[in-house]
Design a protein around this motif. Structure first.
Motif, PDB file in Angstrom:
ATOM      1  N   VAL A 141      -4.114   7.141   6.153  1.00  0.00           N
ATOM      2  CA  VAL A 141      -4.537   5.738   6.048  1.00  0.00           C
ATOM      3  C   VAL A 141      -5.308   5.394   7.314  1.00  0.00           C
ATOM      4  O   VAL A 141      -4.759   5.461   8.423  1.00  0.00           O
ATOM      5  N   ASP A 144      -1.033  11.865   2.722  1.00  0.00           N
ATOM      6  CA  ASP A 144      -2.120  10.877   2.724  1.00  0.00           C
ATOM      7  C   ASP A 144      -2.407  10.353   4.135  1.00  0.00           C
ATOM      8  O   ASP A 144      -1.508  10.236   4.970  1.00  0.00           O
ATOM      9  N   TYR A 156      -9.146  10.038   2.018  1.00  0.00           N
ATOM     10  CA  TYR A 156      -8.374   9.148   2.883  1.00  0.00           C
ATOM     11  C   TYR A 156      -8.417   7.742   2.305  1.00  0.00           C
ATOM     12  O   TYR A 156      -9.235   7.424   1.443  1.00  0.00           O
ATOM     13  N   TRP A 157      -7.509   6.909   2.776  1.00  0.00           N
ATOM     14  CA  TRP A 157      -7.499   5.488   2.443  1.00  0.00           C
ATOM     15  C   TRP A 157      -8.159   4.738   3.586  1.00  0.00           C
ATOM     16  O   TRP A 157      -7.876   5.032   4.750  1.00  0.00           O
ATOM     17  N   SER A 158      -9.015   3.809   3.258  1.00  0.00           N
ATOM     18  CA  SER A 158      -9.620   3.004   4.300  1.00  0.00           C
ATOM     19  C   SER A 158      -9.131   1.562   4.180  1.00  0.00           C
ATOM     20  O   SER A 158      -9.144   0.985   3.090  1.00  0.00           O
ATOM     21  N   GLN A 202     -11.962   9.793  -2.232  1.00  0.00           N
ATOM     22  CA  GLN A 202     -11.466  11.126  -2.622  1.00  0.00           C
ATOM     23  C   GLN A 202     -12.520  11.920  -3.350  1.00  0.00           C
ATOM     24  O   GLN A 202     -13.570  11.416  -3.648  1.00  0.00           O
ATOM     25  N   LEU A 259       0.844  -1.196   0.000  1.00  0.00           N
ATOM     26  CA  LEU A 259       0.000   0.000   0.000  1.00  0.00           C
ATOM     27  C   LEU A 259       0.879   1.246   0.000  1.00  0.00           C
ATOM     28  O   LEU A 259       0.587   2.209  -0.727  1.00  0.00           O
ATOM     29  N   ILE A 292      -8.985  -2.568   0.894  1.00  0.00           N
ATOM     30  CA  ILE A 292      -8.487  -1.187   0.869  1.00  0.00           C
ATOM     31  C   ILE A 292      -9.216  -0.373  -0.193  1.00  0.00           C
ATOM     32  O   ILE A 292      -9.293  -0.788  -1.360  1.00  0.00           O
ATOM     33  N   THR A 293      -9.763   0.753   0.223  1.00  0.00           N
ATOM     34  CA  THR A 293     -10.417   1.647  -0.730  1.00  0.00           C
ATOM     35  C   THR A 293      -9.839   3.054  -0.565  1.00  0.00           C
ATOM     36  O   THR A 293      -9.393   3.425   0.515  1.00  0.00           O
ATOM     37  N   HIS A 294      -9.857   3.797  -1.652  1.00  0.00           N
ATOM     38  CA  HIS A 294      -9.364   5.181  -1.620  1.00  0.00           C
ATOM     39  C   HIS A 294     -10.560   6.105  -1.793  1.00  0.00           C
ATOM     40  O   HIS A 294     -11.213   6.080  -2.836  1.00  0.00           O
ATOM     41  N   LYS A 318       1.717   3.236  -3.036  1.00  0.00           N
ATOM     42  CA  LYS A 318       0.693   4.057  -3.688  1.00  0.00           C
ATOM     43  C   LYS A 318       0.473   5.385  -2.969  1.00  0.00           C
ATOM     44  O   LYS A 318      -0.292   6.229  -3.439  1.00  0.00           O
ATOM     45  N   LEU A 319       1.089   5.564  -1.809  1.00  0.00           N
ATOM     46  CA  LEU A 319       0.792   6.738  -0.995  1.00  0.00           C
ATOM     47  C   LEU A 319       1.596   7.957  -1.425  1.00  0.00           C
ATOM     48  O   LEU A 319       2.722   7.831  -1.886  1.00  0.00           O
TER      49      LEU A 319
END
Ligand code: ADP
Ligand code: MG
Length: 145
Positions: free
Chosen positions: A33, A31, A124-126, A145, A23, A141-143, A26-27
């Motif tokens: 998380v 960001d 945010y990333w969840s 935005q 992960l 994991i979902t983003h 990708k940050l």
């Protein structure tokens, strides 16, 4: 429901660290998380992976149970590990300056993010972690935005 953009199944703490590293690739700076999962789900191990990807020794990463904010690494690759569990209210979060910290350009990993949802904002990333069997964990994991 947002479509998950990453999904991992891990079978050991080391595999969870590797998932965190993946992960981290990708940050971007700034960001946030958000980690959700029961005690023992693997939140701290996943955070170790994010830290490792930032050049931080994984031994530095522990559960921030007795402090709300832990800071790892040096200026350029700093990671903040925030545990909002013991925050009674968002006002208390504001009182310790969490809104200003979260506006910074570092990476943020937040446990119990629902306690400070308005401070986190809409981007945010969840990471939702489920215990499924002795050592099996799934990470969804979902983003947002
Ligand atoms: P949390 O921070 O969510 O409470 P930790 O990462 O501190 O979770 O602890 C997870 C515990 O589960 C550790 O004792 C670890 O050894 C164990 N474990 C077993 N399988 C896994 C796995 N696949 N991923 C992460 N931890 C695992
Ligand atoms: Mg923990």
């Amino acid at each position: 429901m947002d479509t998950p953009i990453l999904e991992f199944q891990t079978h050991s703490p080391d595999e969870t660290i590797t998932a965190g590293e993946q992960l981290a690739r990708k940050l971007k700076p700034g960001d946030i998380v958000c980690l959700s999962g029961d005690l023992g789900a693997g939140k701290t191990h996943f955070t170790k992976g994010i830290a490792l990807a930032c050049g931080i020794p994984i031994e530095e990463v522990s559960s921030p149970t007795y402090s709300i904010i832990q800071e790892y690494g040096k200026a350029q690759n700093r990671v903040y590990h925030i545990d909002a569990y013991r925050l009674e209210s968002e006002q208390e979060a504001l009182d310790i300056g969490l809104d200003e910290i979260l506006a910074g350009n570092q990476l943020f990993v937040v446990e119990w993010p629902e306690r400070i949802q308005t401070l986190i904002g809409s981007e945010y990333w969840s990471v939702e972690i489920k215990h499924s069997g002795d050592n099996l964990r799934t990470f969804r994991i979902t983003h947002h935005q």
